[in-house]
Design an enzyme around this catalytic site. Structure first.
Site, mmCIF file in Angstrom:
data_model
loop_
_atom_site.group_PDB
_atom_site.id
_atom_site.type_symbol
_atom_site.label_atom_id
_atom_site.label_comp_id
_atom_site.label_asym_id
_atom_site.label_seq_id
_atom_site.Cartn_x
_atom_site.Cartn_y
_atom_site.Cartn_z
ATOM 1 N N GLY A 1 -24.973 58.653 14.383
ATOM 2 C CA GLY A 1 -24.490 57.602 13.491
ATOM 3 C C GLY A 1 -23.890 56.472 14.306
ATOM 4 O O GLY A 1 -22.897 55.857 13.909
ATOM 5 N N MET B 1 -17.734 53.548 12.625
ATOM 6 C CA MET B 1 -17.111 54.555 13.471
ATOM 7 C C MET B 1 -17.920 54.791 14.737
ATOM 8 O O MET B 1 -17.357 54.969 15.826
ATOM 9 C CB MET B 1 -16.955 55.860 12.692
ATOM 10 C CG MET B 1 -15.729 55.905 11.817
ATOM 11 S SD MET B 1 -14.192 55.791 12.771
ATOM 12 C CE MET B 1 -14.331 57.236 13.803
ATOM 13 N N GLY C 1 -17.374 63.769 10.742
ATOM 14 C CA GLY C 1 -16.527 63.056 9.795
ATOM 15 C C GLY C 1 -17.339 62.472 8.658
ATOM 16 O O GLY C 1 -16.863 61.579 7.948
ATOM 17 N N ASN D 1 -10.772 62.832 7.722
ATOM 18 C CA ASN D 1 -9.956 61.809 8.372
ATOM 19 C C ASN D 1 -9.495 62.358 9.716
ATOM 20 O O ASN D 1 -9.006 63.486 9.784
ATOM 21 C CB ASN D 1 -8.756 61.463 7.489
ATOM 22 C CG ASN D 1 -8.023 60.224 7.948
ATOM 23 O OD1 ASN D 1 -7.556 60.156 9.078
ATOM 24 N ND2 ASN D 1 -7.905 59.250 7.066
ATOM 25 N N PHE D 2 -9.645 61.579 10.777
ATOM 26 C CA PHE D 2 -9.302 62.047 12.119
ATOM 27 C C PHE D 2 -8.013 61.430 12.650
ATOM 28 O O PHE D 2 -7.701 61.559 13.829
ATOM 29 C CB PHE D 2 -10.463 61.771 13.081
ATOM 30 C CG PHE D 2 -11.583 62.751 12.909
ATOM 31 C CD1 PHE D 2 -11.640 63.900 13.670
ATOM 32 C CD2 PHE D 2 -12.563 62.543 11.950
ATOM 33 C CE1 PHE D 2 -12.658 64.823 13.503
ATOM 34 C CE2 PHE D 2 -13.578 63.458 11.764
ATOM 35 C CZ PHE D 2 -13.628 64.604 12.541
ATOM 36 N N HIS E 1 -9.641 51.490 0.064
ATOM 37 C CA HIS E 1 -10.526 51.277 1.202
ATOM 38 C C HIS E 1 -11.292 49.960 1.029
ATOM 39 O O HIS E 1 -11.225 49.323 -0.014
ATOM 40 C CB HIS E 1 -11.532 52.425 1.355
ATOM 41 C CG HIS E 1 -10.941 53.671 1.914
ATOM 42 N ND1 HIS E 1 -10.321 54.619 1.120
ATOM 43 C CD2 HIS E 1 -10.857 54.130 3.184
ATOM 44 C CE1 HIS E 1 -9.898 55.614 1.886
ATOM 45 N NE2 HIS E 1 -10.210 55.346 3.138
ATOM 46 N N LYS F 1 -17.123 50.970 1.234
ATOM 47 C CA LYS F 1 -17.055 52.426 1.173
ATOM 48 C C LYS F 1 -17.671 52.909 -0.125
ATOM 49 O O LYS F 1 -17.322 52.449 -1.214
ATOM 50 C CB LYS F 1 -15.609 52.912 1.291
ATOM 51 C CG LYS F 1 -15.495 54.436 1.376
ATOM 52 C CD LYS F 1 -14.086 54.875 1.721
ATOM 53 C CE LYS F 1 -13.978 56.394 1.799
ATOM 54 N NZ LYS F 1 -14.858 56.971 2.834
ATOM 55 N N THR G 1 -10.693 61.877 2.340
ATOM 56 C CA THR G 1 -9.300 62.148 2.710
ATOM 57 C C THR G 1 -8.459 62.450 1.488
ATOM 58 O O THR G 1 -7.626 63.364 1.489
ATOM 59 C CB THR G 1 -8.706 60.944 3.470
ATOM 60 O OG1 THR G 1 -9.497 60.696 4.638
ATOM 61 C CG2 THR G 1 -7.270 61.203 3.877
#
Length: 241
Positions: free
Chosen positions: A11, A16, A93, A119-120, A149, A153, A160
């Site tokens: 991705g 990200m 993710g 969520n990281f 967001h 999105k 999350t």
């Protein structure tokens, strides 16, 4: 670590993925991106050479130590299969998954170390812990989760928010959800517990997407060398998984 960790980014053309490529490139002693996989063939994206591969070329990707996946739900299956075939850890993710895909993650985790998180952010991992504790301490209080967001999105409620709701549920609460899509908001999550005459609010606001990329790279490092199993950001942070 004597040698940099060899990373496959699945991705790589997304928000990200681009952040991961940039941050990994800023620390070549720690990370070596050996494959950056995109939906469109690299030639169509104007990329010549380097570690870029189209999704159809994924099975032929070079050797890697850990894969990091921030793709779309339909892209999860192939990278799961690749990691299981090569016995390599996977950090994912990707959100908006169906029940069957969640079951596929659990099945793959019996063979390789695997961490899926909505969520990281390290801060969100702490928030998740606090939400469960608050729910246990406030039985019978209303619980509402409001997430905001950027307009691009697609899934709502966010992954999350659903993860936070699961933690609230484990504490005995019955969460309700509300979603906002506006502007370029990176991510904001409010968990509110309301009782008679008082309320408690727990909030996390992200102002940079880099916090998620940093967290994913940290998770990749933490998974390397571990036994097969399903891990979590909370587990890596608090040592309970």
């Amino acid at each position: 670590m004597d040698n940099p960790l060899r990373v496959l980014i699945h991705g790589a053309s997304g928000r990200m993925g681009q952040a991961l490529l940039r941050l990994a490139g800023e620390a070549p002693g720690r990370w070596q991106v050996v494959a950056a996989v995109t939906r469109r063939p690299p030639a169509q994206r104007g990329v010549d050479g380097g570690p870029f591969f189209g999704s159809a070329e994924l099975p032929g990707a070079p050797a890697f130590d850990v894969a990091i996946d921030f793709s779309l739900p339909e892209g999860l299956g192939p990278v799961l299969e690749l990691c299981v075939a090569r016995r390599c850890p996977l950090v994912s993710g990707t959100t908006g998954l169906e029940d069957g895909q969640r079951q596929a993650i659990k099945a793959a985790a019996t063979q390789v170390p695997l961490l899926w998180a909505s969520n990281f952010s390290i801060g969100v991992a702490v928030l998740d812990e606090l939400v469960e504790r608050a729910a246990r301490a406030l039985p019978g209080w209303d619980c509402d989760i409001v997430e905001s967001h950027h307009v691009h999105k697609k899934d709502a409620p966010s992954g999350t928010a659903l993860t936070l709701g699961d933690s609230a549920g484990r504490g005995g609460a019955e969460p309700r959800y509300a979603s906002l899509r506006a502007g370029d908001i990176v991510g904001e999550h409010l968990v509110q517990f309301a009782g008679q005459g008082e309320r408690v609010e727990l909030v996390h606001r992200a102002t940079s997407r880099d916090i998620f990329a940093h967290g994913a790279l940290q998770a990749a490092s933490g998974l390397h060398g571990r036994d097969a199993g399903l891990y979590s950001m909370r587990g890596l942070l608090f040592g309970d998984s």
